[in-house]
Design an enzyme around this catalytic site. Sequence first.
Site, PDB file in Angstrom:
ATOM      1  N   SER A 121      42.918  34.400 -17.760  1.00 31.64           N
ATOM      2  CA  SER A 121      42.492  33.411 -16.783  1.00 31.64           C
ATOM      3  C   SER A 121      41.227  34.122 -15.693  1.00 31.64           C
ATOM      4  O   SER A 121      41.225  33.482 -14.927  1.00 31.64           O
ATOM      5  CB  SER A 121      43.709  33.538 -15.532  1.00 31.64           C
ATOM      6  OG  SER A 121      44.273  34.802 -15.459  1.00 31.64           O
ATOM      7  N   ARG A 139      33.909  20.993 -12.324  1.00 33.23           N
ATOM      8  CA  ARG A 139      35.248  21.717 -12.035  1.00 33.23           C
ATOM      9  C   ARG A 139      34.983  22.445 -10.621  1.00 33.23           C
ATOM     10  O   ARG A 139      34.505  23.813 -12.092  1.00 33.23           O
ATOM     11  CB  ARG A 139      36.447  21.377 -12.807  1.00 33.23           C
ATOM     12  CG  ARG A 139      37.769  21.751 -12.113  1.00 33.23           C
ATOM     13  CD  ARG A 139      37.977  22.725 -11.935  1.00 33.23           C
ATOM     14  NE  ARG A 139      39.855  22.730 -11.594  1.00 33.23           N
ATOM     15  CZ  ARG A 139      39.768  24.423 -10.826  1.00 33.23           C
ATOM     16  NH1 ARG A 139      39.976  25.377 -11.383  1.00 33.23           N
ATOM     17  NH2 ARG A 139      41.527  24.019 -10.336  1.00 33.23           N
ATOM     18  N   ILE A 140      35.390  22.838 -10.449  1.00 35.13           N
ATOM     19  CA  ILE A 140      35.331  24.343  -9.239  1.00 35.13           C
ATOM     20  C   ILE A 140      36.909  24.089  -8.768  1.00 35.13           C
ATOM     21  O   ILE A 140      37.231  23.285  -8.028  1.00 35.13           O
ATOM     22  CB  ILE A 140      34.294  24.218  -8.248  1.00 35.13           C
ATOM     23  CG1 ILE A 140      33.009  24.851  -8.877  1.00 35.13           C
ATOM     24  CG2 ILE A 140      34.143  25.268  -7.891  1.00 35.13           C
ATOM     25  CD1 ILE A 140      31.571  24.618  -8.147  1.00 35.13           C
ATOM     26  N   GLY A 141      37.126  24.891  -8.499  1.00 33.92           N
ATOM     27  CA  GLY A 141      38.754  25.542  -8.032  1.00 33.92           C
ATOM     28  C   GLY A 141      38.507  25.632  -6.729  1.00 33.92           C
ATOM     29  O   GLY A 141      37.427  25.611  -5.859  1.00 33.92           O
ATOM     30  N   ASP A 142      39.735  26.128  -6.786  1.00 34.27           N
ATOM     31  CA  ASP A 142      39.796  26.739  -4.675  1.00 34.27           C
ATOM     32  C   ASP A 142      39.401  28.361  -4.465  1.00 34.27           C
ATOM     33  O   ASP A 142      39.214  28.303  -3.282  1.00 34.27           O
ATOM     34  CB  ASP A 142      41.840  26.905  -3.811  1.00 34.27           C
ATOM     35  CG  ASP A 142      42.199  27.633  -5.366  1.00 34.27           C
ATOM     36  OD1 ASP A 142      41.546  27.565  -6.410  1.00 34.27           O
ATOM     37  OD2 ASP A 142      42.726  28.496  -4.518  1.00 34.27           O
ATOM     38  N   THR A 202      45.265  33.573 -11.534  1.00 32.39           N
ATOM     39  CA  THR A 202      42.976  33.754 -11.000  1.00 32.39           C
ATOM     40  C   THR A 202      43.742  35.647 -10.261  1.00 32.39           C
ATOM     41  O   THR A 202      44.682  35.594  -9.741  1.00 32.39           O
ATOM     42  CB  THR A 202      42.348  33.091 -10.011  1.00 32.39           C
ATOM     43  OG1 THR A 202      41.544  33.380  -9.233  1.00 32.39           O
ATOM     44  CG2 THR A 202      43.826  32.838  -8.453  1.00 32.39           C
ATOM     45  N   THR A 217      47.458  31.156  -4.921  1.00 25.39           N
ATOM     46  CA  THR A 217      46.842  30.941  -6.431  1.00 25.39           C
ATOM     47  C   THR A 217      47.565  29.677  -7.058  1.00 25.39           C
ATOM     48  O   THR A 217      49.344  29.337  -6.343  1.00 25.39           O
ATOM     49  CB  THR A 217      47.629  32.632  -7.329  1.00 25.39           C
ATOM     50  OG1 THR A 217      47.034  32.036  -8.692  1.00 25.39           O
ATOM     51  CG2 THR A 217      48.775  32.437  -7.443  1.00 25.39           C
ATOM     52  N   GLY A 218      47.757  28.965  -7.963  1.00 25.81           N
ATOM     53  CA  GLY A 218      47.833  27.849  -8.068  1.00 25.81           C
ATOM     54  C   GLY A 218      47.674  27.091  -8.396  1.00 25.81           C
ATOM     55  O   GLY A 218      46.104  27.236  -9.042  1.00 25.81           O
ATOM     56  N   ASP A 219      47.605  25.840  -8.385  1.00 29.51           N
ATOM     57  CA  ASP A 219      46.821  24.681  -8.963  1.00 29.51           C
ATOM     58  C   ASP A 219      46.025  24.518  -8.280  1.00 29.51           C
ATOM     59  O   ASP A 219      46.369  23.779  -7.005  1.00 29.51           O
ATOM     60  CB  ASP A 219      47.304  23.575  -9.216  1.00 29.51           C
ATOM     61  CG  ASP A 219      46.626  21.850  -9.660  1.00 29.51           C
ATOM     62  OD1 ASP A 219      45.857  22.015  -9.974  1.00 29.51           O
ATOM     63  OD2 ASP A 219      47.316  21.173  -9.678  1.00 29.51           O
ATOM     64  N   GLY A 220      44.574  25.199  -7.964  1.00 33.74           N
ATOM     65  CA  GLY A 220      43.922  24.584  -7.243  1.00 33.74           C
ATOM     66  C   GLY A 220      42.973  23.396  -6.777  1.00 33.74           C
ATOM     67  O   GLY A 220      42.707  23.051  -6.153  1.00 33.74           O
ATOM     68  N   THR A 227      38.237  33.814 -11.183  1.00 33.81           N
ATOM     69  CA  THR A 227      38.990  32.922 -12.106  1.00 33.81           C
ATOM     70  C   THR A 227      38.339  32.446 -13.337  1.00 33.81           C
ATOM     71  O   THR A 227      36.560  32.223 -12.705  1.00 33.81           O
ATOM     72  CB  THR A 227      40.118  32.157 -10.848  1.00 33.81           C
ATOM     73  OG1 THR A 227      40.430  31.453 -12.061  1.00 33.81           O
ATOM     74  CG2 THR A 227      38.784  30.904 -10.387  1.00 33.81           C
TER      75      THR A 227
END
Length: 344
Positions: A72, A234-237, A206, A257-260, A224
């Site tokens: 990841s 797509r860019i996450g948190d 992450t 951490t988790g669903d960004g 991550t």
Amino acid sequence: MAWKTGLLLPLLLLLLGPAPARSFGQLPLVLNTWPFRNATVAAWKTLAAGGSALDAVETGCATCEQQQCDGSVGFGGSPDESGETTLDAMIMDGTTMNVGAVGDLRRIKNAIGVARKVLEHTTHTLLAGEAATKFAESMGFINEDLSTNVSQALHSDWRARNCQPNYWKNVIPDSSKYCGPYKPPTVLKRDGITYEDTAQSYGHDTIGMVVIHKTGNIAAGTSTNGIKFKIPGRIGDSPIPGSGAYADDMVGAAAATGDGDILMRFVPSYQAVEYMRRGENPTTACEKVISRIQKYFPKFFGAVICANMTGSYVSKHFKINHGRSSLVRFQMGKIHGLLINTTY
Ligand SMILES: *[C@@H]1O[C@H](CO)[C@@H](O)[C@H](O)[C@H]1NC(C)=O
Ligand SMILES: *[C@@H]1O[C@H](CO)[C@@H](O)[C@H](O)[C@H]1NC(C)=O
Ligand SMILES: *[C@@H]1O[C@H](CO)[C@@H](O)[C@H](O)[C@H]1NC(C)=O
């Protein structure tokens, strides 16, 4: 790993130094969202060699990038819909409130290193996409393919499964059955308020790291490769200050951490630090942040790590075994984890 099975959210923590409980209590402190032991050890060694909190966060996260922690972090993981691995990373200095971050970084392995260069050599905070790659090259990083046999196999399996799962909704053709390209339908059906499922079962995580130097300087960072089969761009948190991580020497630090895609709507790391600023202990701060999210996304599964400036990261709810590498299970709201407490 654990994230995908949804059983445990391990949390690695090393309490470092002979821990003389004086004015700085349990400092220095290296805290990380997963049992990425090598990353934590690398961060600790950096501190021991005289490095700063920022150096430790950078080295710790870079270790995960090189070792492809859990698939990841770093190259060769989480191919997007086109099969490419792209990286997000951030590093924050809680002394100066300076941040460097990269999102959707392509063909550069050391994302946290590039984030550090954004922090050190620009007055910007976040660079993204191909232009971030150009910046990285100008800073001396090597442009190289991030795909591996593993990421290519993941991608071809996904294509063979009719591109399931994916992150589209309300498109034609039906994204729950077919691959794209997708288009918006001519008429968009609206059927009241619906809360999206969180994408937890797809497996993603992450490295988020918090380091408190013995002098009290605090840094936090993330790295991550995002989520598998994300829509390109797509860019996450993780690279968003206050979402993936946040640090403030005057208070403490947090990382999430988790669903960004859900996390970033709640700016959880910032929120946790603000709860601590208002006097909450780290455990309550973390719990309040998670419950805010779960109010809207009941199936949300994620974690926030919180540490205050004096190095406290647990409350009375937690049991800690002292000694080398002892494992203690703990439960914090919906967060299940392993605490690895190592005294050198
Ligand atoms: C940790 O690092 C050692 C070498 O220093 C390596 O052999 C081991 O595979 C690493 N662990 C993980 C989980 O990558
Ligand atoms: C990757 O796959 C190629 C052929 O498809 C093979 O020659 C190569 O050895 C593989 N690499 C690894 C590291 O397995
Ligand atoms: C940090 O948290 C601990 C445990 O709740 C608390 O005893 C300590 O006073 C806190 N430190 C600060 C600076 O608030």
